[in-house]
Design a protein around this motif. Structure first.
Motif, mmCIF file in Angstrom:
data_model
loop_
_atom_site.group_PDB
_atom_site.id
_atom_site.type_symbol
_atom_site.label_atom_id
_atom_site.label_comp_id
_atom_site.label_asym_id
_atom_site.label_seq_id
_atom_site.Cartn_x
_atom_site.Cartn_y
_atom_site.Cartn_z
ATOM 1 N N VAL A 185 0.840 -1.200 0.000
ATOM 2 C CA VAL A 185 0.000 0.000 0.000
ATOM 3 C C VAL A 185 0.873 1.247 0.000
ATOM 4 C CG1 VAL A 185 -1.698 1.317 1.339
ATOM 5 C CG2 VAL A 185 -1.936 -1.164 1.116
ATOM 6 N N ARG A 201 0.542 4.390 -2.510
ATOM 7 C CA ARG A 201 0.419 5.798 -2.130
ATOM 8 C C ARG A 201 1.497 6.641 -2.810
ATOM 9 N NH1 ARG A 201 -3.460 6.551 1.374
ATOM 10 N NH2 ARG A 201 -4.134 4.867 2.744
ATOM 11 N N LYS A 202 2.695 6.118 -2.882
ATOM 12 C CA LYS A 202 3.766 6.842 -3.571
ATOM 13 C C LYS A 202 3.394 7.052 -5.044
ATOM 14 C CE LYS A 202 8.051 5.678 -2.786
ATOM 15 N NZ LYS A 202 9.359 4.959 -2.772
ATOM 16 N N ALA A 228 0.337 7.060 -6.373
ATOM 17 C CA ALA A 228 -0.813 7.955 -6.490
ATOM 18 C C ALA A 228 -0.409 9.410 -6.340
ATOM 19 C CB ALA A 228 -1.866 7.589 -5.446
ATOM 20 N N THR A 229 0.452 9.692 -5.360
ATOM 21 C CA THR A 229 0.907 11.068 -5.161
ATOM 22 C C THR A 229 1.647 11.572 -6.389
ATOM 23 O OG1 THR A 229 1.076 10.751 -2.765
ATOM 24 C CG2 THR A 229 2.355 12.551 -3.729
ATOM 25 N N GLN A 260 -5.050 -0.969 -2.016
ATOM 26 C CA GLN A 260 -4.247 -0.222 -2.983
ATOM 27 C C GLN A 260 -5.113 0.756 -3.765
ATOM 28 O OE1 GLN A 260 -1.799 -2.834 -5.367
ATOM 29 N NE2 GLN A 260 -0.894 -3.819 -3.581
ATOM 30 N N ALA A 272 -5.660 3.957 -1.855
ATOM 31 C CA ALA A 272 -4.562 4.926 -1.894
ATOM 32 C C ALA A 272 -4.804 5.977 -2.969
ATOM 33 C CB ALA A 272 -3.237 4.210 -2.140
ATOM 34 N N ASP A 290 -7.893 8.174 -1.886
ATOM 35 C CA ASP A 290 -7.475 9.128 -0.855
ATOM 36 C C ASP A 290 -6.727 10.321 -1.449
ATOM 37 O OD1 ASP A 290 -8.595 7.548 1.088
ATOM 38 O OD2 ASP A 290 -6.701 6.706 1.800
ATOM 39 N N ALA A 291 -6.073 10.102 -2.587
ATOM 40 C CA ALA A 291 -5.338 11.179 -3.249
ATOM 41 C C ALA A 291 -6.229 12.003 -4.162
ATOM 42 C CB ALA A 291 -4.169 10.599 -4.044
ATOM 43 N N THR A 303 -1.829 16.318 -2.459
ATOM 44 C CA THR A 303 -0.616 15.956 -3.199
ATOM 45 C C THR A 303 0.167 17.163 -3.679
ATOM 46 O OG1 THR A 303 -1.820 15.842 -5.298
ATOM 47 C CG2 THR A 303 -1.696 13.814 -4.006
#
Length: 619
Positions: free
Chosen positions: A84, A88-89, A91-92, A130, A133, A136-137, A571
């Motif tokens: 996950v 997140r990395k 997605a950002t 996943q 993530a 959330d972004a 982000t």
């Protein structure tokens, strides 16, 4: 407790929290990210009047990437990411570097149902985490049960190629012959030349051995799991579902052709899938249905496009792919793509969706970034994005903007942070460990990779990928264009220069990037939004609109006609917000980073020219 004391205590809490995050090695969100949840964000999308529409009645454009080809591989067990944290990395970076507001999120039937009739909830839980993530972004998601060449298990350890999609048990039921593509220079030739692939595809579409029944049952359980394990707010960010990637008959029955196959086998499958969506609680979300793979190809073309499905309406989205196979071949297209190269191809997509009474998404497009034709990528991708933005070529846009058509949604193939760092045993062969490129059939199309420090970096020109586009329009888009000034080597590609008939506008833009949006208002309460790329710092962004002219847009408020704000997700990405309060009025906005502290007279002069131009072209 009185209000001042409440504020003081809140300030102390924030200071302590920020200090804790810094000590823990986590960078606190920027101050403006703490207030990025504006009331017009995060509403579900529906299809209305041939457009994606949000809960505020705004016309929405989805732009982003496929996440990701890693799902095709075994190294992370059919998931897009190893963790996950990696999701997140990714997605950002996708939001901040790639400018995306949506992703096509790949899932694997093989890993969702490893044994017949048994859904792996551990796989679904990991996929959901996943996916979260990205939600959330602030990134919308549409899942896709992906397949290529039907299944990896059609291929043996010594095969030249591999596939993905169906589980091993599904292949075992068919007793297919040893796969062989003969003389195949590209993996896609297996679709029409490999006997095992063709037979397996045929069996699926004819529901032999109950294959289609099993797939649909797993799809329903997967969709129900997602709905049950995402919050209501998260589920609102799920656009819909892509039932099946790149469908093809395998072999036509006697007297059958591509059109009748779509009518008699493909469309009934989509109707069945739609019913499964309803049963899983996805009633208000569309099925993003793909026509025959070769419907809009530029080498092999077959009749189709779901011509006999009638009016698709709000329950379906017309979903297609486009690759320039001539350019990829290296033989059929000499030289590079040019201005307007694909406006006809993407215009066909617009026309087919309109005739079907729905909207469209080009859920895959791209070009190899390695190999003999990689040098074409800068122009091919620019021409594809140009065609997504408008059906009018750059040289003609200012004189004929009303022909632009709707701005198309699209997802570039692909966004794989593991590009060049894979460890994939091709077909489980320990002597064929794939590490380079996408690690799948020698493809290399990812727009991103991780550098040696583990930081996500772009592999393509940021000016090409991180683009201005109208993410939400309060009304109906009449025309849009974006001149990205992306590079082909050392050459700046300017396909849409401001004409000499607009000297004030031309002077204001100079050599900078610019976008023009023309829309007709609908009296909504939420503003029109355009994504602002990183190359458009707020302080040096100039806006010329009938709603107002400004250099360095102020922070958005409901009473600010032209303002800037963070995009949701924290982000660091930003958006331009244009507010009108009327209905049926034509508005225009020029957004550019070419001007440095322009004078009031320069802004007023450009506004006068644009007003006259808009009145003439759309009056």
């Amino acid at each position: 407790m009185d209000m001042p004391n409440k504020r003081a205590r809140l300030l102390v809490v924030l200071v302590v929290l920020c200090g804790f995050l810094t000590v823990a090695g986590v960078r606190p969100a920027p101050a403006d990210a703490l207030t990025d949840s504006l009331p017009f964000d995060d509403t579900p999308l529906t299809v209305q009047n041939g457009r994606f529409v949000d809960g505020n009645g705004r016309e929405v454009v989805l732009r982003g990437y496929n996440v990701s080809g890693e799902t095709k591989l075994a190294e992370n067990k059919g998931l897009p990411f190893a963790s996950v944290a990696d999701a997140r990395k990714s997605a950002t970076a996708l939001r901040a570097l790639g400018g995306g507001n949506s992703v096509r999120f790949l899932l694997s039937w093989a890993y969702a149902e490893p044994a017949k009739g048994q859904v792996d909830t551990t796989y679904l839980a990991n996929a959901t985490a996943q996916m979260r993530a990205f939600l959330d972004a602030g990134i919308r998601v549409y899942p896709d049960f992906h397949q290529d060449l039907y299944s990896r298990w059609l291929f043996n350890q010594g095969s030249w190629y591999t596939g993905d999609g169906a589980p091993a048990w599904a292949v075992a039921l068919g007793g297919y012959p040893a796969e062989s593509c003969g003389i195949c220079l590209l993996w896609g030739q297996n679709i029409t030349q490999n006997g095992a692939v063709k037979a397996a595809q045929y069996d699926f579409w004819h529901n032999r051995y109950g294959l289609q029944d099993a797939f649909l049952a797993t799809a329903q359980k997967s969709m129900a799991y997602l709905k049950d394990h995402l919050s209501a707010g998260e589920f609102a960010g799920v656009v819909g579902f892509d039932p099946y990637n790149e469908p093809y008959a395998g072999t036509y029955d006697s007297g059958q052709n591509s059109r009748t196959w779509e009518r008699d086998l493909l469309w009934p499958f989509y109707v069945r899938f739609r019913a499964r969506m309803d049963a899983a609680g996805w009633t208000d979300k569309p099925a993003l249905v793909e026509p025959n793979l070769f419907w809009n190809g530029n080498v092999s073309k077959e009749e189709g496009g779901l011509l006999d499905a009638g009016t698709l309406g709000s329950r379906y989205v017309f979903n297609t792919h486009f690759y320039d196979q001539k350019a990829i071949s290296g033989i059929l297209m000499w030289g590079n793509a040019s201005d307007g190269q694909y406006v006809g191809d993407f215009g066909t997509v617009r026309d087919r969706a309109a005739a079907a009474g729905t909207t469209a998404v080009v859920s895959e497009f791209g070009h190899p970034l390695n190999g003999s034709t990689a040098g074409k990528a800068p122009t091919v991708l620019k021409a594809m994005y140009q065609a997504l933005d408008s059906r009018v070529k750059g040289a003609n846009w200012w004189s004929s903007p009303a022909g632009s058509g709707p701005v198309l949604s699209g997802s570039q193939w692909q966004w794989d942070i593991y590009n060049g760092r894979h460890h994939e045993l091709m077909n489980d062969n320990p002597d064929k460990v794939k590490t380079s490129g996408d690690a799948w059939n020698d493809e290399d199309l990812s727009a991103v990779r991780l550098d040696d420090s583990g930081t996500a970096v772009l592999r393509q020109d940021a000016r090409l990928l991180d683009r201005v586009y109208p993410s939400a329009t309060s009304g109906t888009t009449a025309a849009f264009t974006y001149e990205d000034r992306s590079r082909d080597g050392s050459t700046t590609l300017t396909w849409n220069p401001v004409p000499s008939t607009l000297p004030k506008v031309s002077s204001l833009v100079g050599s900078g990037q610019y976008a023009v949006l023309v829309w007709r208002s609908a009296g909504g309460s939420a503003p029109t939004e355009l994504h602002l790329p990183a190359s458009f710092p707020t302080a040096t962004t100039t806006v010329v609109s009938d709603l107002g002219t400004v250099s360095g847009p102020p922070a958005y408020t409901s009473s600010t006609p032209v303002g800037a704000a963070p995009e949701p997700g924290g982000t660091g990405s930003r958006r331009l917000l244009l507010t009108d309060s009327d209905s049926g009025v034509l508005h225009y906005a020029l957004v550019t980073n070419g001007a440095i502290s322009p004078s009031a007279s320069a802004l007023s002069g450009a506004k006068a020219e644009l007003a006259a131009w808009a009145a003439q072209k759309f009056g």
